[in-house]
Design a protein around this motif. Structure first.
Motif, PDB file in Angstrom:
ATOM      1  N   ASN A   2       0.948  -1.120   0.027  1.00  0.00           N
ATOM      2  CA  ASN A   2      -0.057  -0.125   0.017  1.00  0.00           C
ATOM      3  C   ASN A   2       1.022   1.336   0.033  1.00  0.00           C
ATOM      4  OD1 ASN A   2       0.610   0.713   2.853  1.00  0.00           O
ATOM      5  ND2 ASN A   2      -0.687  -1.032   3.281  1.00  0.00           N
ATOM      6  N   TRP A   3       0.310   2.285  -0.309  1.00  0.00           N
ATOM      7  CA  TRP A   3       0.998   3.635  -0.392  1.00  0.00           C
ATOM      8  C   TRP A   3       1.773   4.055   0.931  1.00  0.00           C
ATOM      9  CZ3 TRP A   3       3.747   6.618  -2.593  1.00  0.00           C
ATOM     10  CH2 TRP A   3       3.969   8.116  -2.364  1.00  0.00           C
ATOM     11  N   ASP A   4       1.365   3.680   2.217  1.00  0.00           N
ATOM     12  CA  ASP A   4       1.581   4.131   3.150  1.00  0.00           C
ATOM     13  C   ASP A   4       3.175   3.204   3.517  1.00  0.00           C
ATOM     14  OD1 ASP A   4      -0.132   5.937   4.330  1.00  0.00           O
ATOM     15  OD2 ASP A   4      -1.164   4.455   5.354  1.00  0.00           O
ATOM     16  N   ASP A   5       3.266   1.968   3.074  1.00  0.00           N
ATOM     17  CA  ASP A   5       4.463   1.330   3.211  1.00  0.00           C
ATOM     18  C   ASP A   5       5.385   1.773   2.233  1.00  0.00           C
ATOM     19  OD1 ASP A   5       2.803  -1.991   3.737  1.00  0.00           O
ATOM     20  OD2 ASP A   5       3.422  -0.404   4.966  1.00  0.00           O
ATOM     21  N   PHE A   9       9.205   3.151   2.680  1.00  0.00           N
ATOM     22  CA  PHE A   9      10.214   2.845   1.848  1.00  0.00           C
ATOM     23  C   PHE A   9      11.084   3.775   1.384  1.00  0.00           C
ATOM     24  CE2 PHE A   9      11.625   1.998  -2.487  1.00  0.00           C
ATOM     25  CZ  PHE A   9      12.737   1.147  -2.299  1.00  0.00           C
ATOM     26  N   LEU A  10      10.218   4.941   0.759  1.00  0.00           N
ATOM     27  CA  LEU A  10      11.102   6.054   0.168  1.00  0.00           C
ATOM     28  C   LEU A  10      11.771   7.032   1.152  1.00  0.00           C
ATOM     29  CD1 LEU A  10       8.102   7.469  -2.298  1.00  0.00           C
ATOM     30  CD2 LEU A  10      10.442   6.468  -2.992  1.00  0.00           C
ATOM     31  N   ALA A  11      11.086   7.203   2.268  1.00  0.00           N
ATOM     32  CA  ALA A  11      12.092   7.669   3.394  1.00  0.00           C
ATOM     33  C   ALA A  11      13.447   7.017   3.959  1.00  0.00           C
ATOM     34  CB  ALA A  11      10.993   7.842   4.767  1.00  0.00           C
ATOM     35  N   ARG A  23      12.126  10.533  11.705  1.00  0.00           N
ATOM     36  CA  ARG A  23      12.241  11.935  11.816  1.00  0.00           C
ATOM     37  C   ARG A  23      11.342  12.641  10.661  1.00  0.00           C
ATOM     38  NH1 ARG A  23      17.491  11.413  13.712  1.00  0.00           N
ATOM     39  NH2 ARG A  23      18.252  11.917  11.410  1.00  0.00           N
ATOM     40  N   GLN A  24      11.625  12.192   9.531  1.00  0.00           N
ATOM     41  CA  GLN A  24      10.773  12.635   8.394  1.00  0.00           C
ATOM     42  C   GLN A  24       9.239  12.591   8.451  1.00  0.00           C
ATOM     43  OE1 GLN A  24      11.091  11.185   4.002  1.00  0.00           O
ATOM     44  NE2 GLN A  24      12.813  12.656   3.976  1.00  0.00           N
ATOM     45  N   LEU A  25       8.918  11.136   9.052  1.00  0.00           N
ATOM     46  CA  LEU A  25       7.673  10.550   9.052  1.00  0.00           C
ATOM     47  C   LEU A  25       6.933  11.096  10.207  1.00  0.00           C
ATOM     48  CD1 LEU A  25       8.192   7.294   6.828  1.00  0.00           C
ATOM     49  CD2 LEU A  25       7.359   9.462   5.953  1.00  0.00           C
ATOM     50  N   LYS A  26       7.871  11.564  11.148  1.00  0.00           N
ATOM     51  CA  LYS A  26       7.284  11.661  12.585  1.00  0.00           C
ATOM     52  C   LYS A  26       6.496  10.386  12.958  1.00  0.00           C
ATOM     53  CE  LYS A  26       6.368  16.704  11.935  1.00  0.00           C
ATOM     54  NZ  LYS A  26       7.229  16.713  10.758  1.00  0.00           N
ATOM     55  N   ILE A  27       7.418   9.159  13.071  1.00  0.00           N
ATOM     56  CA  ILE A  27       7.121   8.047  13.744  1.00  0.00           C
ATOM     57  C   ILE A  27       8.260   7.390  14.346  1.00  0.00           C
ATOM     58  CG2 ILE A  27       5.097   7.568  12.206  1.00  0.00           C
ATOM     59  CD1 ILE A  27       6.751   5.675  10.444  1.00  0.00           C
ATOM     60  N   ASP A  28       8.038   6.603  15.294  1.00  0.00           N
ATOM     61  CA  ASP A  28       9.335   5.714  15.758  1.00  0.00           C
ATOM     62  C   ASP A  28      10.126   5.044  14.789  1.00  0.00           C
ATOM     63  OD1 ASP A  28      10.118   5.132  18.853  1.00  0.00           O
ATOM     64  OD2 ASP A  28      10.171   2.960  17.650  1.00  0.00           O
ATOM     65  N   PRO A  29      11.323   5.174  14.911  1.00  0.00           N
ATOM     66  CA  PRO A  29      12.406   4.288  13.995  1.00  0.00           C
ATOM     67  C   PRO A  29      12.100   2.946  14.350  1.00  0.00           C
ATOM     68  CG  PRO A  29      13.558   5.867  15.282  1.00  0.00           C
ATOM     69  CD  PRO A  29      12.142   6.059  15.967  1.00  0.00           C
ATOM     70  N   ALA A  30      11.747   2.219  15.358  1.00  0.00           N
ATOM     71  CA  ALA A  30      11.134   0.923  15.299  1.00  0.00           C
ATOM     72  C   ALA A  30      10.093   0.382  14.488  1.00  0.00           C
ATOM     73  CB  ALA A  30      11.039   0.518  16.993  1.00  0.00           C
ATOM     74  N   THR A  31       9.108   1.456  14.479  1.00  0.00           N
ATOM     75  CA  THR A  31       7.873   1.219  13.678  1.00  0.00           C
ATOM     76  C   THR A  31       8.420   1.319  12.107  1.00  0.00           C
ATOM     77  OG1 THR A  31       6.625   2.228  15.275  1.00  0.00           O
ATOM     78  CG2 THR A  31       5.730   2.189  13.001  1.00  0.00           C
ATOM     79  N   VAL A  32       9.158   2.228  11.842  1.00  0.00           N
ATOM     80  CA  VAL A  32       9.703   2.180  10.357  1.00  0.00           C
ATOM     81  C   VAL A  32      10.346   0.892  10.041  1.00  0.00           C
ATOM     82  CG1 VAL A  32      11.551   3.147   8.920  1.00  0.00           C
ATOM     83  CG2 VAL A  32      10.194   4.603  10.567  1.00  0.00           C
ATOM     84  N   ALA A  68       7.957   3.356  -6.870  1.00  0.00           N
ATOM     85  CA  ALA A  68       7.511   4.069  -5.809  1.00  0.00           C
ATOM     86  C   ALA A  68       7.464   5.626  -6.019  1.00  0.00           C
ATOM     87  CB  ALA A  68       8.283   3.672  -4.524  1.00  0.00           C
ATOM     88  N   GLU A  69       8.795   6.078  -6.656  1.00  0.00           N
ATOM     89  CA  GLU A  69       8.828   7.332  -6.970  1.00  0.00           C
ATOM     90  C   GLU A  69       7.543   7.812  -7.975  1.00  0.00           C
ATOM     91  OE1 GLU A  69      12.961   8.339  -7.821  1.00  0.00           O
ATOM     92  OE2 GLU A  69      13.034   9.085  -5.617  1.00  0.00           O
ATOM     93  N   ALA A  70       7.303   6.773  -8.759  1.00  0.00           N
ATOM     94  CA  ALA A  70       6.213   7.000  -9.691  1.00  0.00           C
ATOM     95  C   ALA A  70       4.971   7.368  -9.127  1.00  0.00           C
ATOM     96  CB  ALA A  70       6.413   6.104 -10.766  1.00  0.00           C
ATOM     97  N   ALA A  71       4.495   6.265  -8.005  1.00  0.00           N
ATOM     98  CA  ALA A  71       3.406   6.425  -7.231  1.00  0.00           C
ATOM     99  C   ALA A  71       3.458   7.822  -6.566  1.00  0.00           C
ATOM    100  CB  ALA A  71       3.380   5.169  -6.311  1.00  0.00           C
ATOM    101  N   GLU A  72       4.351   7.936  -5.966  1.00  0.00           N
ATOM    102  CA  GLU A  72       4.488   9.406  -5.342  1.00  0.00           C
ATOM    103  C   GLU A  72       4.104  10.439  -6.149  1.00  0.00           C
ATOM    104  OE1 GLU A  72       8.510  10.934  -4.381  1.00  0.00           O
ATOM    105  OE2 GLU A  72       7.665  11.322  -2.257  1.00  0.00           O
TER     106      GLU A  72
END
Length: 297
Positions: A2-5, A9-11, A23-32, A68-72
């Motif tokens: 999905n787009w969130d994944d 990946f892009l980050a 930091r870029q996505l404002k979520i915990d690194p473990a979650t990344v 992924a960049e095309a989707a973005e």
């Protein structure tokens, strides 16, 4: 998938770390990390290789990056369309300054793809082995091998690229096998004219410890043709390799340099929508083209 994944990946691909992506996505690194693991499990491939330098894309990761960049880009254009922006294509003249290696081997491919989307756009590529003066408006934007440390600029990292020591296969067959750096002794070296190196990032021969240049030019294209003619070995951008059949890396496990391209614009251009839109396309497509050329695709 999905787009969130894909966003995660892009980050990671762009920051080369879980913490940077977090930091870029404002979520915990473990979650990344868990999201990347889930994406890899779902696709059945390994997307990143962890090294002391961070998270580096594998071959499969590089292949996914383009999609992924095309989707973005599709998401961005969709949002623009719904909001009523971007109804017209880019028009007019945009001038890009770049070092000649990038200008010769990367930018024409990038501009060709942009021109397909925006047929009324005119792009001028200024290839010059020096720094450009954006304050004097020599160019609208510049691709640089180092980020400026002063001045009023908008600076964006475009992509990493690599360089390798290389020579023609026929040249190597005429000499004893080069199995260690010591085996380079006695070979002529091709490189930049020492006193014309305008950026320390271009001093490749010094970095790999050879300390001498026998045949030199301020132009990457001329250096490449010197190597093609059999004058010796030289440090060449990996994205140039597909353009010269028979060119072979030498000591690839020992000698491989990593650099980055940066996009630099004048700070006053922040609100110029045309340049901002063009810059987004340039960064996206340059990443894809450099990755594709380096992988030989």
């Amino acid at each position: 998938m999905n787009w969130d994944d894909l966003r995660v990946f892009l980050a990671v691909a762009r920051t080369e770390s879980l913490s940077g992506a977090g930091r870029q996505l404002k979520i915990d690194p473990a979650t990344v990390g868990r999201r990347i693991a889930r994406l890899e499990e779902g696709l059945g491939v390994t997307l990143f290789a962890k090294s002391p330098q961070g998270y580096e894309l594998t071959r499969d990761g590089g292949r996914l990056l383009a999609h992924a960049e095309a989707a973005e880009q599709a998401v961005s254009l969709g949002a623009e369309d719904v909001s009523g922006e971007g109804d017209e294509g880019l028009k007019g003249v945009i001038r890009i300054g770049a070092p000649d290696g990038c200008a010769n081997y990367v930018l024409p491919r990038v501009v060709a793809r942009i021109a397909q989307q925006h047929p009324q756009l005119e792009v001028q590529i200024i290839a010059h082995p020096r720094l450009f003066n954006l304050s004097k408006r020599e160019v609208d934007l510049a691709v640089s091998v180092s980020a400026p440390t002063s001045g009023r600029f908008l600076v964006q990292r475009i992509t990493d690229y690599h360089l390798s020591l290389a020579a023609m296969r026929w040249y190597l067959r005429q000499h004893a096998p080069i199995e260690t750096p010591g085996g380079l002794k006695g070979h002529k070296m091709v490189g930049y004219v020492p006193d014309l190196i305008f950026d320390k990032e271009l001093d490749y021969i010094e970095e790999i410890g050879l300390g001498r240049v026998d045949f030199s030019s301020n132009s990457v294209s001329v250096q490449l043709n010197m190597i093609r003619a059999g004058l010796g070995l030289g440090v060449i951008h990996d994205f140039c390799l597909p353009f010269v059949p028979g060119l072979q890396r030498v000591l690839p496990e020992t000698i491989r340099l990593k650099r980055a391209f940066w996009l630099v614009r004048h700070a006053d251009d922040r609100k110029v929508e045309r340049l901002s839109r063009f810059s987004e396309l340039l960064v996206q497509i340059m990443r894809e083209e450099v990755a594709g050329l380096e992988s030989g695709e």
